[in-house]
Structures are given as C-alpha cells and as structure tokens.
Design a protein around this motif. Structure first.
Motif, mmCIF file in Angstrom:
data_model
loop_
_atom_site.group_PDB
_atom_site.id
_atom_site.type_symbol
_atom_site.label_atom_id
_atom_site.label_comp_id
_atom_site.label_asym_id
_atom_site.label_seq_id
_atom_site.Cartn_x
_atom_site.Cartn_y
_atom_site.Cartn_z
ATOM 1 N N PRO A 93 0.802 -1.230 0.000
ATOM 2 C CA PRO A 93 0.000 0.000 0.000
ATOM 3 C C PRO A 93 0.833 1.277 0.000
ATOM 4 N N GLU A 94 2.115 1.172 -0.342
ATOM 5 C CA GLU A 94 3.005 2.342 -0.318
ATOM 6 C C GLU A 94 3.261 2.886 -1.722
ATOM 7 N N GLY A 95 2.233 2.978 -2.521
ATOM 8 C CA GLY A 95 2.376 3.557 -3.847
ATOM 9 C C GLY A 95 2.223 2.537 -4.945
ATOM 10 N N SER A 96 1.588 2.985 -6.046
ATOM 11 C CA SER A 96 1.330 2.073 -7.163
ATOM 12 C C SER A 96 1.123 2.882 -8.432
ATOM 13 N N GLY A 97 1.580 2.354 -9.556
ATOM 14 C CA GLY A 97 1.380 3.024 -10.834
ATOM 15 C C GLY A 97 1.961 4.423 -10.815
ATOM 16 N N ASP A 98 1.137 5.410 -11.153
ATOM 17 C CA ASP A 98 1.581 6.806 -11.163
ATOM 18 C C ASP A 98 1.525 7.464 -9.786
ATOM 19 N N LEU A 99 1.036 6.743 -8.784
ATOM 20 C CA LEU A 99 0.868 7.320 -7.451
ATOM 21 C C LEU A 99 2.022 6.916 -6.542
#
Length: 456
Positions: A93-99
């Motif tokens: 849950p510490e970032g994914s894709g462009d986020l």
C-alpha cells in the motif's frame, strides 16, 4: 484467537448446485446457502471473468468489507531472505502506478478507505473496507496495489529500517524470544521454524528485485480466496472483482512446502536474558483442521488454557497457586502442520515451580480428560463466540475467508453448532491423550536456568 472440521467446498456446477443467474446476462453466477436460525445467507459468486467469492449482501449500514488471501506466506521466503513476504505486505500500500506513497495514501484518506495487507506463515492476506459510495475508488486502489506496486527506493529503505528496529526490540523482549525459539525447536529447518519477520541479517539482504519476484510468484488467481460482506449487489460486485483481480497472473509459482510433524516431546531449552519476568512458552503437536478430532481439540483447548477466567491453567497455575502473572494456550492449525502453544509469565525464583505445575496439569488432563461440566461450558462458549464473530461485516468476512482457506463447505456456519454439540466426552478424552500424552516442548527465557536443562 481460535484456530482455523469439515468437507471441502462443493465444486461449482451449473447442473448440480442449484445456481441461478442474477440480473442481466453479464451478471455473475451465484449459489445461495439457505440460512437457518438467523445465520447469514452466504452466496458463492462467480464473476463473468471467473473470479470466485463468498458473498453476503447486507444493507444494514452503507459499508462494504472484503477479505482476501493468496496462498504462500512466509514459507515462500528464500531461507537467506526470510522476512521478504513481510516486507512485501508492508510495501504493497506504499504507492502504485503513477501514485507515489504520499499520493496513494491521500486517495485512501480522502475516500475513508481502509486497505491493509498482513502475512502469515501460510498466506498473504488483505482487507478492504469502504463506504458504499466509495466502492469504485477502493477497488481501483486495491487493484493498483496488487498489479503495479512501485517499491520506490525511499519506501523500501524506510520499511526496511522499521522492520530492523522491530527485530532489535524483539531480541530483548522475552515473550517474542521464547515464541521464536519455540518454533525453531518445534520445526528445526522447516520453513515453519523461521521467523516470518526475518532476522537482522536476512532483512538487510532484501533488494527491490526480491520484492518484485515475490509478487510474481505469489500473487495470482489460482490460489486467491475472497469474502465480501456489505451493501452491494451481486452484479456490481462481480464487475468490481473482475476489474480488481482480473489482470492478475493465472497461476502462481509457489515453492513446494512439505508437511511436517513438530519435534517429539519432551524437550526443554533455556535462553538467558536479563529481564524481570521469566517467560515459559510450551506446546506440542495438535490436530490439523481437516482431521475428525479437530472440534474436540478446539473444545479441549478452551477447557485447558483458552480465553477467559475459567480455564484449568488460569485456575490451577495463576489463581490457586499464584505462580504466573498470566497463562494461556491457543491452537495453531496450519496448512502443513498443527500446534498448540501456551505461554506463562512468572517470577524468576518461581520458574521451577511453574514448569512443574504446567507439566502436572498436562499429565492430569492427558490421563483423565475433561469433566462433563467442563465440556458443556466449553461448548456454550464456542457457540457464543461464533455469534460474536458474525456480528460485524468485517468479522463475518474474516470468518468466511478462513472457512475457504480451511476448505470448509459454504454452509459451515449453519453446521457449526451441531458439530460442537456432537463432540462426546469420550471424543474429548481421546483427543486429550493425543494432545498431551507425550509431554511438552518448552522454551524458557529469563535470568537463571532451572536444573537439568540444556542452555543455548
């Protein structure tokens, strides 16, 4: 927490299961488990894309709770990279894709979405809770976390530092030390013998490539189990399941894990640690979830050392003799083995007495079994406990997920009380001899060793 009897789930079949199609032709197929005595109506839902879930539609509150699991867990950590799965669970849950991590958490917070991942020895699990009107956002973020985790260097370094700090603290904490050493004693070189969180040495070796490889090997549709409870209809849920899980790999690439019997008791080891309270962790082989004696064993666990103030250990060790500050026991049925594990905290000068009393109580219940009154009280407790576990959406989702992992039938909730009532006193006595007839595996952490123990 009670551990994980029953038959495997019925295979999905359009001719034998009495399924029906809800809504439009693109809707998921569902099979209903007819409720009785207030039990929830559980549906086996299969989405258009083939994603299966156990589902309870509940509009009591405008919320949705989902629990999901992938087989594997810490048993899939390479021995020299133990703690890898734990790192993955914390980083998903510490970032994914462009986020990046900050942007990902901002979207979670803005939508009041609760997304978590946890690791056990046998699986990588997660939970997702949301308000009804934020369901599309919540499922989208979960899908991103599973299919395109970033594992940015700064986040890996931060989480790695947090894990190392936790391991350093736990190395000076007696309960954690005794528990860790107990699993090493019970399982030796088997993956179950390793600490899921890893060691100071192994965690420092984990690289970005290791994290990505773990995701590739473990997160796939063939071992996925899902339970959903909340204010959502079957057709909408099926569509969200496809968008969230549909792009996962079809098959995992898991390392085979052998079944293992815990070490044969009696064995005892002592670990010196300069702490005010001595900790005694004890246990041995238990009964696998699929075995006929499991329910008798669960009742016995409640009688002997379970929760509450009525267990034998609480009465004999703490209340009657004042030997321990706390004493309890739990069952741990796992995919490839089963344990019962207990724990007691005592003064260093009363360590010998405490161990002697624990062993005396084990011999007594192995030889005599429980009384009729104890068995009846334990039955009432387990039936009441199930009612409490099903009171909330999250609790019901957790229970339904565990039933799937345990290969229980979808109607198990309805069968539970009858299975509890079916356990006879003779069943319980037989199970008691099986559990405690050979003695205990014991690890002791404290200031001074008792006589005639092997010290590490």
């Amino acid at each position: 927490m009670p551990g994980k009897q029953g038959d495997s789930p019925t295979a999905y079949s359009s001719t034998e299961s009495g399924e029906f199609i809800t809504g439009a032709p693109v809707a998921p197929a569902t099979v209903r488990s007819a409720p009785s005595h207030g039990a929830p109506e559980v549906q086996r839902l299969v989405s258009r894309g083939g994603i299966e879930a156990w589902f309870v539609q509940d509009a009591t509150v405008p919320q949705i709770a989902m629990q999901y699991a992938f087989a594997g867990g810490s048993t899939q950590d390479p021995p020299e990279r133990s703690g890898l799965g734990c790192m993955v669970a914390r980083l998903l849950p510490e970032g994914s894709g462009d986020l990046d991590s900050k942007s990902f958490h901002e979207r979670l917070d803005k939508g009041a979405i609760n997304l978590n991942f946890t690791l056990t020895r046998d699986d990588l699990r997660g939970s997702l809770r949301m308000l009804k009107h934020n369901k599309h956002e919540a499922f989208e973020l979960l899908g991103m976390a599973l299919t395109s985790p970033r594992f940015d260097a700064r986040d890996v370094e931060r989480i790695q530092a947090e894990v190392l700090a936790s391991l350093r603290h736990r190395s000076t904490e007696p309960v954690s030390t005794a528990y860790r050493k107990f699993f090493e004693l019970a399982f030796n070189s088997h993956p179950y013998g390793r600490e899921p969180e890893g060691t100071l040495e192994s965690v420092q070796k984990i690289q970005n490539a290791d994290l990505k490889d773990y995701v590739r090997r473990v997160i796939a549709k063939d071992t996925l189990k899902i339970a959903v409870v909340g204010d959502i209809d079957a057709q909408t849920l099926g569509s969200l399941l496809d968008s969230t899980f549909g792009n996962l790999p079809e098959r995992s690439d898991l390392t085979e894990v052998a079944d293992v019997a815990p070490a044969k008791p009696p064995q005892r080891i002592f670990i010196p640690l300069d702490v005010p309270q001595t900790v005694v962790t004890f246990g041995g082989a238990a009964v696998r979830r699929s075995e006929p004696d499991y329910m008798a064993t669960r009742l016995l666990n409640q009688i002997f050392g379970g929760s509450g103030l009525s267990s034998r250990l609480f009465h004999e060790v703490r209340e009657k003799r004042g030997l321990a500050y706390s004493v309890h026991q739990t069952l741990m049925p796992m995919d490839h083995s089963a344990l019962f594990v207990g724990n007691a905290g005592t003064r260093p000068d009363r360590m010998g007495e405490t161990i002697e009393e624990l062993e005396r109580q084990v011999r007594r219940i192995a030889e005599e079994g429980p009384t009729r009154e104890e068995l009846d009280e334990a039955k009432s407790y387990l039936k009441g406990l199930q009612m409490m576990e099903l009171e909330t959406q999250s609790g019901l989702a957790h229970t339904l997920l565990q039933h799937q992992r345990d290969k229980l039938p979808i109607e198990y909730i309805e069968k539970h009380n009858a299975l509890v009532d079916a356990v006879t006193l003779e069943d319980a006595k037989r199970a008691a001899q099986r559990l405690w007839g050979q003695g205990l595996l014991t690890t002791i952490v404290g200031r001074a060793p008792p006589p005639a123990v092997r010290c590490e």
